[in-house]
Motif scaffolding. Structure first.
Motif, PDB file in Angstrom:
ATOM      1  N   ALA A  45       0.811  -1.219   0.000  1.00 62.19           N
ATOM      2  CA  ALA A  45       0.000   0.000   0.000  1.00 62.19           C
ATOM      3  C   ALA A  45       0.840   1.262   0.000  1.00 62.19           C
ATOM      4  CB  ALA A  45      -0.936  -0.009   1.212  1.00 62.19           C
ATOM      5  N   LEU A  46       1.927   1.243   0.753  1.00 62.33           N
ATOM      6  CA  LEU A  46       2.693   2.472   0.953  1.00 62.33           C
ATOM      7  C   LEU A  46       3.858   2.618  -0.010  1.00 62.33           C
ATOM      8  CD1 LEU A  46       2.797   2.491   4.855  1.00 62.33           C
ATOM      9  CD2 LEU A  46       1.202   3.687   3.340  1.00 62.33           C
ATOM     10  N   PHE A  47       4.296   1.517  -0.634  1.00 60.43           N
ATOM     11  CA  PHE A  47       5.420   1.626  -1.573  1.00 60.43           C
ATOM     12  C   PHE A  47       5.037   1.209  -2.990  1.00 60.43           C
ATOM     13  CE2 PHE A  47       8.996  -0.487  -3.751  1.00 60.43           C
ATOM     14  CZ  PHE A  47       9.781   0.641  -3.977  1.00 60.43           C
ATOM     15  N   ILE A  48       4.570  -0.013  -3.131  1.00 59.18           N
ATOM     16  CA  ILE A  48       4.339  -0.497  -4.496  1.00 59.18           C
ATOM     17  C   ILE A  48       3.267   0.335  -5.196  1.00 59.18           C
ATOM     18  CG2 ILE A  48       3.476  -2.444  -5.838  1.00 59.18           C
ATOM     19  CD1 ILE A  48       4.847  -4.309  -3.927  1.00 59.18           C
ATOM     20  N   ALA A  49       2.146   0.647  -4.507  1.00 65.04           N
ATOM     21  CA  ALA A  49       1.059   1.389  -5.163  1.00 65.04           C
ATOM     22  C   ALA A  49       1.516   2.780  -5.629  1.00 65.04           C
ATOM     23  CB  ALA A  49      -0.134   1.496  -4.219  1.00 65.04           C
ATOM     24  N   PRO A  50       2.118   3.639  -4.782  1.00 66.36           N
ATOM     25  CA  PRO A  50       2.555   4.945  -5.291  1.00 66.36           C
ATOM     26  C   PRO A  50       3.702   4.831  -6.290  1.00 66.36           C
ATOM     27  CG  PRO A  50       3.198   4.653  -2.987  1.00 66.36           C
ATOM     28  CD  PRO A  50       2.271   3.541  -3.323  1.00 66.36           C
ATOM     29  N   GLU A  51       4.584   3.833  -6.115  1.00 70.98           N
ATOM     30  CA  GLU A  51       5.678   3.667  -7.071  1.00 70.98           C
ATOM     31  C   GLU A  51       5.118   3.276  -8.440  1.00 70.98           C
ATOM     32  OE1 GLU A  51       9.730   3.796  -8.094  1.00 70.98           O
ATOM     33  OE2 GLU A  51       8.802   4.300  -6.161  1.00 70.98           O
ATOM     34  N   LEU A  52       4.128   2.406  -8.452  1.00 71.19           N
ATOM     35  CA  LEU A  52       3.499   2.004  -9.713  1.00 71.19           C
ATOM     36  C   LEU A  52       2.768   3.181 -10.354  1.00 71.19           C
ATOM     37  CD1 LEU A  52       2.845  -0.303 -11.655  1.00 71.19           C
ATOM     38  CD2 LEU A  52       0.847  -0.834 -10.241  1.00 71.19           C
ATOM     39  N   ALA A  53       2.110   3.994  -9.539  1.00 68.16           N
ATOM     40  CA  ALA A  53       1.416   5.174 -10.081  1.00 68.16           C
ATOM     41  C   ALA A  53       2.412   6.136 -10.716  1.00 68.16           C
ATOM     42  CB  ALA A  53       0.634   5.863  -8.959  1.00 68.16           C
ATOM     43  N   ALA A  54       3.566   6.345 -10.056  1.00 71.79           N
ATOM     44  CA  ALA A  54       4.584   7.230 -10.626  1.00 71.79           C
ATOM     45  C   ALA A  54       5.115   6.664 -11.943  1.00 71.79           C
ATOM     46  CB  ALA A  54       5.719   7.424  -9.625  1.00 71.79           C
ATOM     47  N   TRP A  55       5.326   5.338 -11.997  1.00 75.27           N
ATOM     48  CA  TRP A  55       5.820   4.712 -13.225  1.00 75.27           C
ATOM     49  C   TRP A  55       4.810   4.889 -14.361  1.00 75.27           C
ATOM     50  CZ3 TRP A  55       4.049   0.573 -16.179  1.00 75.27           C
ATOM     51  CH2 TRP A  55       4.947   0.076 -17.140  1.00 75.27           C
ATOM     52  N   CYS A  56       3.546   4.696 -14.043  1.00 73.56           N
ATOM     53  CA  CYS A  56       2.509   4.869 -15.078  1.00 73.56           C
ATOM     54  C   CYS A  56       2.486   6.307 -15.586  1.00 73.56           C
ATOM     55  CB  CYS A  56       1.144   4.482 -14.513  1.00 73.56           C
ATOM     56  SG  CYS A  56       0.954   2.708 -14.178  1.00 73.56           S
ATOM     57  N   LEU A  57       2.662   7.262 -14.689  1.00 73.21           N
ATOM     58  CA  LEU A  57       2.659   8.665 -15.096  1.00 73.21           C
ATOM     59  C   LEU A  57       3.843   8.955 -16.017  1.00 73.21           C
ATOM     60  CD1 LEU A  57       1.127  11.320 -14.694  1.00 73.21           C
ATOM     61  CD2 LEU A  57       2.604  11.789 -12.730  1.00 73.21           C
ATOM     62  N   LEU A  58       5.009   8.404 -15.713  1.00 72.42           N
ATOM     63  CA  LEU A  58       6.172   8.604 -16.576  1.00 72.42           C
ATOM     64  C   LEU A  58       5.971   7.928 -17.930  1.00 72.42           C
ATOM     65  CD1 LEU A  58       9.079   8.072 -13.995  1.00 72.42           C
ATOM     66  CD2 LEU A  58       8.337  10.223 -15.011  1.00 72.42           C
ATOM     67  N   ARG A  59       5.350   6.747 -17.905  1.00 70.38           N
ATOM     68  CA  ARG A  59       5.100   6.062 -19.180  1.00 70.38           C
ATOM     69  C   ARG A  59       4.106   6.834 -20.046  1.00 70.38           C
ATOM     70  NH1 ARG A  59       8.562   3.659 -21.297  1.00 70.38           N
ATOM     71  NH2 ARG A  59       7.023   2.656 -22.664  1.00 70.38           N
ATOM     72  N   ALA A  60       3.190   7.540 -19.387  1.00 75.02           N
ATOM     73  CA  ALA A  60       2.206   8.309 -20.154  1.00 75.02           C
ATOM     74  C   ALA A  60       2.866   9.423 -20.948  1.00 75.02           C
ATOM     75  CB  ALA A  60       1.157   8.891 -19.211  1.00 75.02           C
ATOM     76  N   PHE A  61       4.024   9.892 -20.493  1.00 73.89           N
ATOM     77  CA  PHE A  61       4.714  10.980 -21.187  1.00 73.89           C
ATOM     78  C   PHE A  61       6.044  10.508 -21.774  1.00 73.89           C
ATOM     79  CE2 PHE A  61       1.936  13.083 -18.146  1.00 73.89           C
ATOM     80  CZ  PHE A  61       1.348  14.071 -18.931  1.00 73.89           C
ATOM     81  N   ALA A  62       6.141   9.181 -22.031  1.00 78.79           N
ATOM     82  CA  ALA A  62       7.384   8.635 -22.570  1.00 78.79           C
ATOM     83  C   ALA A  62       7.618   9.155 -23.985  1.00 78.79           C
ATOM     84  CB  ALA A  62       7.332   7.116 -22.562  1.00 78.79           C
ATOM     85  N   ALA A  63       8.885   9.340 -24.311  1.00 77.80           N
ATOM     86  CA  ALA A  63       9.258   9.830 -25.641  1.00 77.80           C
ATOM     87  C   ALA A  63      10.639   9.282 -25.987  1.00 77.80           C
ATOM     88  CB  ALA A  63       9.258  11.357 -25.674  1.00 77.80           C
ATOM     89  N   ARG A  64      11.022   9.498 -27.235  1.00 73.85           N
ATOM     90  CA  ARG A  64      12.347   9.098 -27.721  1.00 73.85           C
ATOM     91  C   ARG A  64      13.102  10.353 -28.108  1.00 73.85           C
ATOM     92  NH1 ARG A  64      15.464   4.598 -27.074  1.00 73.85           N
ATOM     93  NH2 ARG A  64      16.794   4.197 -28.893  1.00 73.85           N
ATOM     94  N   ALA A  65      14.281  10.543 -27.489  1.00 75.84           N
ATOM     95  CA  ALA A  65      15.067  11.745 -27.758  1.00 75.84           C
ATOM     96  C   ALA A  65      16.243  11.393 -28.656  1.00 75.84           C
ATOM     97  CB  ALA A  65      15.580  12.351 -26.454  1.00 75.84           C
ATOM     98  N   SER A  66      16.518  12.271 -29.630  1.00 74.77           N
ATOM     99  CA  SER A  66      17.652  12.053 -30.529  1.00 74.77           C
ATOM    100  C   SER A  66      18.096  13.391 -31.089  1.00 74.77           C
ATOM    101  CB  SER A  66      17.270  11.093 -31.660  1.00 74.77           C
ATOM    102  OG  SER A  66      16.212  11.659 -32.431  1.00 74.77           O
ATOM    103  N   PHE A  67      19.312  13.390 -31.629  1.00 73.84           N
ATOM    104  CA  PHE A  67      19.812  14.562 -32.348  1.00 73.84           C
ATOM    105  C   PHE A  67      19.690  14.305 -33.848  1.00 73.84           C
ATOM    106  CE2 PHE A  67      22.250  15.654 -28.447  1.00 73.84           C
ATOM    107  CZ  PHE A  67      21.817  16.963 -28.334  1.00 73.84           C
ATOM    108  N   GLU A  68      19.157  15.258 -34.551  1.00 72.67           N
ATOM    109  CA  GLU A  68      19.110  15.214 -36.015  1.00 72.67           C
ATOM    110  C   GLU A  68      19.671  16.527 -36.515  1.00 72.67           C
ATOM    111  OE1 GLU A  68      15.281  14.296 -37.528  1.00 72.67           O
ATOM    112  OE2 GLU A  68      15.076  12.418 -36.396  1.00 72.67           O
TER     113      GLU A  68
END
Length: 794
Positions: A579-602
């Motif tokens: 409840a105190l670790f896995i749930a908020p850690e999973l929520a944070a991971w989902c939030l980061l995945r929602a804004f995932a991107a690929r960075a590169s130089f062109e």
């Protein structure tokens, strides 16, 4: 040059005298001076002077400090040995470096630490405290005892004892010294540190104490004020003196029991003149029977200062006498006073006895013991006795608390402090710290003062004036005390300071062969996976991860401190962990995945791609790239464009963004926040999946043998599902344990890195690399080694 040297010598002597005067006033109760008392002397320590010159200053400081704070002790030595008091003081001043060696240790380590001011200050303070912990001090004194008059600041002693208060006092003195030396600029930070420490101590002291819910113990403490036994024996004879002493105690004990309704009676140290329970003569046996008769008539237990003996010799002891049962047991004094009570075997001999005819011959006891006081109403209260110098040893009171003591009974004979109120007050204050550290009430009786009753916060709730006969009645609750950090870890600060010195020494050695660079991710490793976050998303994910990891630290602290409700219930641990670790850690991971991107130089543009969306930022549009000083929710950087727009980019290596679009200072600052790369050893599945599995298998197998008789005992008894379910529970518990260890290690690393950024910014990336490697070694080698040791012990 000679006039300059003379000027420096006069200035140094003036500084030493000023610090000694402030220390003397501090020891007399002016506790705020403890935060500034050493500043004049520290200002006079020129790091450019030769080490022998600095040690000479430390030697002079030991003499001045001893004269200002412990002159009464020198006079008492002279009186006890029947020499002139001034001669006793002269001997004490001559031996001052042995009496107060911590000054020499501070100066020496400070000098060896080099020019880095913060490191030198921390190392010097640690050397002071470690020296006091491992070099025996005659009176067990330390600078932190002077904070006893402050009801708020002394409460932190339940965390780290008087030694921890000493460490903080030294750090405040060092910080103020640094602030004065940098007053032309840069002095604000050490000044803020100096102000923060007493404020934090006061804030901790403001916590309300737990309510007293248990039954009370009412004790009568007999202060007879009969102390000069030798003079009385010469005037009246031994038999008459013994009779006077016992009759006085009988009368005052009668008052305590019949009129004051005491549950128990406490007499002072060595008040009974012979061995109790093992009489040396018929007269001794008659006195034993007389006291047992008094106790039987009173119908309450007595604790009296007496003696004990066996084949090894005699002991200063406390006898527990129970109505109807007689002698319950004897506690033997663990810390007899050197020379006056006890002479080590290697030093004893005819020559010493001829030179020091007053030297004692008692033996040392074997350590803490607890005894049950069976009261008239049927209750049983477990108490721990301490005799005189025992109360300066925090480990004895801590051991008693671990053995289940509900109160401390302290017996002392401070008669040799009769002409020194400061000595009596110091001994009382040191004894009171034992109650603060263990949160045990204390009943402290002396022959002629100070007899006191001390509550769990170290407050004197009843007392008698010195130099007059008095019956002190004390009534305090005996409910189970809370588990303090001192009871859980022991007197740990001295050991921690010694460990810190060892780490500093190891660091100095490592710098001789440590590589000039660290193998980390190349700075131009793009393309890379990132999270392109709005500001709100970054801080939400950071808050979730902070909560999750803070919860791990709280769980670890509760388990270490002995929270029985959590320690004994694995399912409760796993539920709290989920409840105190896995749930908020999973929520944070989902939030980061929602804004995932690929960075590169062109070409000359920095490109971010997320699905069908594509963002291009020309290099010329980037004003700065600022690594996040707080790596939340992970390492990353803020891209600030020329038009003021900001982009929050979560990326494992912020230097990758700066390789071609670098801003001033990005490389070094980013390196300080990196988690050093160690290949597969940092992979979560390996660290939190496979490692716990390898640890769970032998532990589960041992559990099966103990609980069911064989490796597959539970499978044979309850089937495959129950067996696999039990193993999964063990695996999950070990995964949680590894996560807790990793959280504690991460906290230590990040705290160390904050210190490194202040003290050694140029080497911060090297320090992080070393700390990360050490943390991995603890997880992958330390945990299996610990488990192996436990299995072998079983």
């Amino acid at each position: 040059m000679i006039p300059l040297a003379r000027h420096a010598g006069v200035r140094g002597a003036t500084a030493i005298l000023a610090s000694a005067l402030l220390c003397g006033l501090y020891a007399h109760g002016a506790w705020p001076l403890g935060f500034v008392a050493l500043v004049p002397w520290l200002l006079s320590l020129d790091p450019h002077r030769a080490v022998w010159q600095q040690l000479l200053s430390a030697w002079a400081m030991t003499v001045a400090f001893t004269a200002a704070v412990f002159a009464w002790f020198g006079m008492a030595i002279g009186t006890y040995t029947q020499l002139d008091g001034s001669l006793g003081l002269a001997v004490l001043l001559l031996l001052a470096p042995l009496f107060q060696p911590q000054f020499l240790a501070l100066v020496l380590v400070r000098h060896l630490a080099g020019p880095r001011r913060a490191v030198a200050a921390l190392a010097g303070a640690a050397a002071w405290v470690a020296t006091e912990a491992f070099v025996p001090k005659l009176l067990g004194d330390t600078l932190g005892h002077g904070l006893y008059p402050s009801a708020l600041l002394r409460q932190a002693a339940d965390l780290f004892g008087a030694a921890g208060l000493t460490l903080l006092l030294l750090l405040v003195n060092e910080a103020l010294t640094a602030a004065i030396q940098r007053r032309q600029g840069g002095g604000l930070r050490p000044l803020a540190c100096a102000a923060a420490i007493p404020l934090l101590l006061a804030a901790y002291g403001l916590r309300p104490p737990p309510p007293d819910t248990g039954p009370t113990l009412r004790v009568g403490l007999v202060q007879s004020n009969i102390s000069d036994y030798e003079r009385l024996r010469r005037e009246k004879g031994t038999g008459a003196v013994v009779r006077e002493v016992l009759d006085t105690h009988y009368a005052m004990s009668y008052d305590a029991v019949e009129r004051q309704h005491a549950d128990a009676v406490l007499w002072s140290e060595t008040v009974y003149p012979t061995t109790f329970g093992r009489p040396k003569s018929e007269a001794g046996a008659e006195l034993d029977a007389e006291i047992v008769g008094i106790v039987n008539a009173a119908q309450v237990p007595f604790v009296i200062g007496s003696f004990d003996r066996d084949a090894a010799g005699e002991y200063n002891a406390a006898a527990f006498i129970e109505p109807g049962a007689g002698l319950l047991g004897l506690y033997r004094k663990t810390r007899p006073f050197p020379l006056t009570e006890h002479v080590p075997a290697w030093l004893d001999g005819p020559l010493l006895r001829r030179w020091l005819p007053w030297a004692g011959s008692w033996q040392a006891g074997s350590g803490a013991r607890v005894f049950p006081l069976r009261l008239k109403d049927g209750r049983e209260v477990v108490v721990q006795p301490l005799i005189c110098l025992d109360d300066v040893d925090s480990s004895l009171a801590i051991d008693g608390a671990r053995l289940g003591a509900q109160a401390l009974f302290t017996l002392s004979n401070d008669a040799w402090f009769s002409h020194s109120p400061q000595g009596q007050a110091l001994h009382h204050g040191v004894a009171a710290f034992r109650s603060i550290e263990t949160r045990l009430p204390q009943f402290r009786v002396t022959t002629n003062g100070l007899t006191t009753v001390i509550d769990r916060r170290g407050t004197t709730v009843a007392s008698a004036r010195s130099g007059e006969p008095a019956l002190v009645m004390g009534e305090l609750a005996t409910n189970p005390p809370p588990l303090t950090l001192m009871v859980a870890w022991g007197d740990w600060v001295g050991r921690a300071c010694a460990g810190l010195l060892a780490l500093l020494l190891a660091g100095a050695a490592l710098r001789r062969w440590w590589p000039a660079s660290v193998p980390v991710m190349p700075a131009d490793t793009l393309p890379a996976d990132v999270a392109l976050l709005p500001t709100w998303a970054r801080w939400l994910a950071g808050t979730l991860r902070t909560f999750a990891r803070a919860s791990l630290l709280v769980m670890a602290a509760r388990i270490v401190l002995g929270d029985e409700a959590l320690q004994a219930n694995t399912l409760a641990q796993l539920r709290a962990f989920s409840a105190l670790f896995i749930a908020p850690e999973l929520a944070a991971w989902c939030l980061l995945r929602a804004f995932a991107a690929r960075a590169s130089f062109e070409g000359t543009s920095l490109v971010f791609e997320r699905g069908t969306r594509r963002v291009e930022i020309a290099r010329a549009e980037i004003a700065t790239i600022e690594p996040w000083r707080l790596p939340l929710p992970s390492a990353g950087a803020t891209l600030r464009l020329i038009d003021g727009e900001r982009w929050q980019v979560a990326i494992a290596d912020p230097r990758a963004l700066g390789a071609r679009a670098a801003s001033q200072g990005l490389q070094r600052l980013a390196e300080s926040h990196l988690v050093a790369r160690h290949g597969r050893w940092q992979q979560p599945l390996l660290k939190f999946g496979l490692l716990p599995l390898l640890l769970a298998v032998p532990a589960f197998r041992l559990h099966q043998h103990i609980a069911f008789g064989s490796t597959f005992g539970e499978f044979y008894s309850f089937g495959l599902f129950a067996y696999l379910q039990a193993f999964a529970l063990w695996w999950a518990a070990w995964a949680m344990g590894v996560a807790l260890c990793a959280a504690v290690l991460r906290l230590l690393i990040e705290v160390s890195m904050q210190a490194a950024l202040v003290t050694l910014p140029a080497q911060s990336h090297l320090i992080r690399h070393g700390l990360e490697r050490a943390a991995l070694a603890i997880l992958y080698l330390g945990l299996p080694a610990w488990l192996l040791a436990r299995l072998l012990a079983a």
